[in-house]
Design an enzyme around this catalytic site. Structure first.
Site, PDB file in Angstrom:
ATOM      1  N   GLY A   1       1.188  -1.329  -0.248  1.00 41.03           N
ATOM      2  CA  GLY A   1       0.353  -0.352   0.370  1.00 41.03           C
ATOM      3  C   GLY A   1       1.098   0.939   0.128  1.00 41.03           C
ATOM      4  O   GLY A   1       0.864   1.985  -0.706  1.00 41.03           O
TER       5      GLY A   1
ATOM      6  N   CYS B   1      -5.436  23.272  18.192  1.00 38.99           N
ATOM      7  CA  CYS B   1      -5.242  23.775  20.116  1.00 38.99           C
ATOM      8  C   CYS B   1      -4.827  22.550  20.979  1.00 38.99           C
ATOM      9  O   CYS B   1      -4.946  22.219  21.663  1.00 38.99           O
ATOM     10  CB  CYS B   1      -6.240  24.848  20.903  1.00 38.99           C
ATOM     11  SG  CYS B   1      -7.226  25.322  19.449  1.00 38.99           S
TER      12      CYS B   1
HETATM   13  C1  PLP Z   1      -2.374  -2.455   5.447  1.00 35.51           C
HETATM   14  C2  PLP Z   1      -1.736  -4.111   4.500  1.00 35.51           C
HETATM   15  C3  PLP Z   1      -1.420  -4.988   3.936  1.00 35.51           C
HETATM   16  C4  PLP Z   1      -0.479  -3.177   3.284  1.00 35.51           C
HETATM   17  O1  PLP Z   1       0.437  -2.629   4.318  1.00 35.51           O
HETATM   18  P1  PLP Z   1       1.715  -1.141   3.717  1.00 35.51           P
HETATM   19  O2  PLP Z   1       2.217  -1.092   4.561  1.00 35.51           O
HETATM   20  O3  PLP Z   1       0.876  -0.315   3.278  1.00 35.51           O
HETATM   21  O4  PLP Z   1       2.530  -2.067   2.207  1.00 35.51           O
HETATM   22  C5  PLP Z   1      -1.290  -5.763   3.432  1.00 35.51           C
HETATM   23  N1  PLP Z   1      -1.993  -6.758   3.692  1.00 35.51           N
HETATM   24  C6  PLP Z   1      -2.299  -6.578   4.942  1.00 35.51           C
HETATM   25  C7  PLP Z   1      -2.607  -8.055   5.117  1.00 35.51           C
HETATM   26  C8  PLP Z   1      -2.747  -5.227   5.466  1.00 35.51           C
HETATM   27  O5  PLP Z   1      -3.602  -5.199   6.937  1.00 35.51           O
END
Ligand code: PLP
Length: 399
Positions: A270, A346
């Site tokens: 991600g 704040c």
């Molecule tokens: C969040 C997540 C990802 C992606 O992780 P990144 O650190 O954004 O690459 C992939 N697989 C699962 C199961 C996740 O929970």
């Protein structure tokens, strides 16, 4: 200093003060980066995008040509991603799936379920029988595997290798895998194993994790088609020019696929896909001194860009000077060499970056915070203090 791309810089400077803060995404840069990631991976490695990092429809769409599918982690994401990129394969993972979410995902025709517990397996089996009679639903069993000492050393968030609510303890996973292969659930098909053990890992650590997951999976002695080794590729907020080594990672995965020609490997990054394509741009409202330190208060803050507060870093940024000053009152300016950039909330936690080298920074100058394309707007507490929401700009210079 982390300068924005020319397209982002031009847009930020063309906006009126009242149109700031704004998230500005460079979709052409995103496409170039995603294409490079895809090219670095062996053909037999599938690339899914973990939608939770940034689910903006424009981002999901821009990634379309480079990914094999999307990993979704809630009923909301299933519905949203299915609408944004219709017809693309979805893998539904994440802890605590509710019966309603699973039912909706089955109705939506989700390709794969990452099963996180024995309870979930039994729920899915019963719902699949009722909602999708005659269809065999593909299941990957998510396991929380112990990993070789030291290989998670650099990790910032460990989801596995220690007690967590994610996936199944290997000892608990075995009965689940047995139920999936002994005919107990004819409506489910054991497609493979899923593991997402940590985030913030460098290429060599990711290769070591992938090797240990594949070795555990193939040691089960059951027929598997797929092993998903997760996401979590490192993004270095302290040194943004240092990027995850996709070439080395791809080479490591290629060695693994050569040893296991029967398996399809899948990864689901991600952050490392989308972090670099987004900027949070704003302007300096005020500059002041406090107990020997200089502060610039910017329009907006961590209620829009929570990433530095949650991860405890300084968000990389660059200053875009603006010479015009439209007001009749005097313009405050920094006198020292470094300035701490704080937001309008704040709370002392509303700091975006500390002691940034920004000599001469003035009210009215613009600041573009980089690496704001993942876990940024969508993890932030937007409603705290009721400031206006930022604008959103998706630049696509490639057309
Ligand atoms: C969040 C997540 C990802 C992606 O992780 P990144 O650190 O954004 O690459 C992939 N697989 C699962 C199961 C996740 O929970």
């Amino acid at each position: 200093m982390t300068p924005p791309t020319p397209a982002v810089r031009d847009r930020v400077l063309s906006l009126d003060s009242t149109e700031l803060p704004a998230y500005v995404y460079d979709l052409a840069a995103l496409r170039t980066h995603a294409a490079a990631v895809r090219d670095a991976l062996p053909e037999r490695v599938e690339l899914y995008y973990a939608a939770k990092a940034n689910p903006e429809p424009e981002i999901l769409g821009a990634l379309g040509p480079y990914v094999d599918g999307y990993e979704v982690s809630s009923g909301g994401e299933v519905a949203h991603v299915a609408k944004a990129v219709p017809g693309r394969p979805l893998a539904f993972g994440g802890p605590g799936k509710t019966p309603d979410e699973v039912t909706a995902a089955l109705e939506q025709g989700v390709e794969r379920f990452h099963v996180e517990s024995e309870y979930e397996l039994r729920m899915l089996a019963e719902l699949a029988r009722r909602v999708a009679p005659g269809r065999r639903v593909a299941v990957l069993a998510r396991v929380n595997l112990p990993v070789a000492d030291g290989s998670l050393a650099g990790s910032s968030l460990a989801m596995g290798g220690r007690p967590t609510p994610f996936g199944m303890d290997p000892a608990r996973a075995e009965p689940v895998i047995r139920r999936l292969t002994d005919g107990s659930h004819p409506q489910l098909e054991l497609r493979g194993i899923h593991a997402h053990l940590a985030s913030g890992l460098e290429a060599a650590e990711q290769v070591a994790v992938a090797e240990s997951v594949v070795s555990w999976a193939t040691g089960l002695g059951v027929r598997l088609e797929e092993v998903n080794v997760g996401g979590g590729m490192h993004v270095d907020y302290g040194a943004p020019e240092h990027r995850f080594d996709w070439t080395a990672y791809g080479a490591g995965l290629a060695r693994l696929t050569e040893r296991h020609p029967e398996l399809t490997l899948r990864i689901e990054p991600g952050r490392a896909l989308t972090a670099y394509c987004g900027w949070y741009a704003t302007e300096v409202l005020d500059v002041k001194h406090s107990h020997g330190e200089e502060f610039a208060v910017v329009r907006g803050g961590t209620h829009h860009l929570r990433t530095p507060a949650t991860k405890g870093h300084d968000q990389p940024c660059s200053v875009l000077p603006v010479d015009a000053w439209p007001h009749p009152w005097p313009r405050p300016a920094a006198e020292g060499g470094t300035v701490t950039l704080a937001g309008q909330l704040c709370t002392p936690k509303d700091v975006l970056a500390r002691r940034v080298p920004a000599a001469g920074l003035r009210a009215g100058d613009r600041v573009a915070f980089a690496l704001a394309g993942a876990y940024a707007w969508n993890i932030s507490h937007h409603d705290f203090l009721m400031h206006p929401r930022p604008g959103f700009h998706f630049l696509d210079t490639a057309g």
